[in-house]
Design an enzyme around this catalytic site. Structure first.
Site, PDB file in Angstrom:
ATOM      1  CB  CYS A 120       1.925  -1.825  -1.657  1.00 20.00           C
ATOM      2  SG  CYS A 120       0.547  -1.384  -0.446  1.00 20.00           S
ATOM      3  CB  CYS A 217      -2.599   4.377  -4.250  1.00 15.33           C
ATOM      4  SG  CYS A 217      -1.098   3.836  -3.057  1.00 15.33           S
TER       5      CYS A 217
END
Length: 381
Positions: A120, A217
């Site tokens: 990410c 997440c």
């Protein structure tokens, strides 16, 4: 005759007043990035806050303990309103799906243990978001990561955070020199997370006591297998649990339910010796278990290397360094032997247990806090 003097640099390293220095702050909605934004706004910088919506807004809102979730977007916007700077929310859901989530699922199905937070940072925050910051005519982009950027003899260097307990260097090894030139990390020098929360309280931020994000997440409660089954329905196939000596000890419902080094929850009770997962054979659909000593290894093949040291990695036949093979473990002394500019073998001076393909191997200078880069562990043992 007056002597020429170098212009004074502001706290972000630019030879101009803060008011003329535009900085995009990547705001996750947590206390760290909120403090960065508030601190820079307080110092008079031209701050622009940007928050990424990485997955479905409604689903994210219901997920506690995640970053970039619905409530976090709200919190980031609130901080921007309190500190009086503009704030934008960018829909990166498709980018995040393509660049991070899909690879995560495919890596798990291939028997690896991926680290999506690194991807990410590498493929979303420090790539697409960084380019967006440049499109907004920013001089730099700041984040709430606990890591330090220091100027060296040949340019900016990446260094560990002052607080070893908060250091995030393992997750940022793939930051390139070009990205590092544009990035700033205003929290890296702080002695503790308590110091960050004190600043948040000082600025009157509502997120001062907000808990830290936990787990990945998009993985509720750390249950990776359930996420993989949703992303790749029917991909998990049953198979055998096999002892390293060849004995079949039981069956499993899919290799995705296991990781290298796992001891609990193997589903094979009644044995006199403690057993660990020592290998995942995806092709044979086998989970291979054995005694703890079989987990130990000293040789670690690494590829997709991002080198942040002096010159080229291949300038030397050997580099005596320290490495981390998991985020929760301290660096261990090792020898790095380059094979090409992006591939090498790492020899650990003392054996490590539970090294898994898909994890990162991060390189450190042995006598300083400098990060020399790192790469990805890429095959089983």
């Amino acid at each position: 005759m007056a002597l020429d003097t170098a212009p004074e640099l502001n706290s972000l390293g630019f030879a101009k007043p803060p008011s003329e220095t535009r900085v995009v702050v990547a705001m996750s909605g947590g206390v760290d990035s909120s403090v960065v934004a508030a601190k820079l706004a307080e110092e008079g910088y031209d701050v622009v806050g940007v928050t990424l919506q990485l997955y479905d807004h409604g689903a994210a809102l219901a997920k506690k303990g995640a970053c970039c979730a619905g409530i976090d977007i709200h919190d980031a916007r609130r901080v921007a309103e309190e500190m009086n700077f503009p704030h934008y929310v960018l829909d990166y859901e498709n980018i995040f799906q393509d660049a991070v989530i899909d690879e995560f699922a495919d890596s798990y199905l291939a028997g690896a243990t991926p680290v999506p937070c690194i991807r990410c940072n590498e493929r979303v925050k420090f790539k697409d978001l960084l380019e967006t910051a440049k499109d907004l005519d920013a001089d730099c982009m700041a984040t709430g990561h606990y890591i330090q950027r220091k100027m060296g003899a040949t340019g900016p260097e990446l260094h560990c955070a002052a607080d070893a307990n908060r250091d995030q260097s393992y997750f940022l090894f793939s930051t390139t020199p070009e990205q590092l030139a544009f990035l700033r990390f205003p929290l890296g020098h702080l002695p503790s997370k308590d110091a960050t929360r004190e600043l948040a309280a000082q600025y009157g931020l509502a997120v001062a006591d907000k808990p830290d994000s936990q787990d990945i997440c998009f993985v509720p409660n750390g249950n990776y297998a359930s996420v993989i089954e949703k992303l790749r329905p029917g991909a998990a196939e049953p198979g055998e649990i096999v002892h390293a000596d060849g004995r079949v000890l039981g069956t499993h419902e899919g290799v995705i339910h296991y990781t290298i080094g796992q001891r609990r929850g193997l589903g094979i009770g009644g044995l006199s010796e403690p057993l660990y997962v020592v290998k995942l054979d995806v092709d044979a659909k086998q989970v291979i278990v054995g005694p703890k000593e079989l987990l130990a290894t000293r040789r670690v093949p690494v590829r997709e290397i991002n080198w942040l040291g002096e010159g080229k990695m291949t300038d030397k036949a050997e580099h005596h360094i320290s490495v981390k093979v998991r985020s929760t473990r301290p660096p261990r002394e090792a020898i790095l032997r380059p094979i090409s500019e992006t591939e090498a073998e790492v020899e650990l001076l003392s054996a490590e247990e539970g090294i898994s393909p898909g994890q990162a191997c991060v390189f450190y200078e042995t006598e300083s806090s400098r990060i020399l880069g790192g790469g990805w562990i890429w095959r089983g043992y």
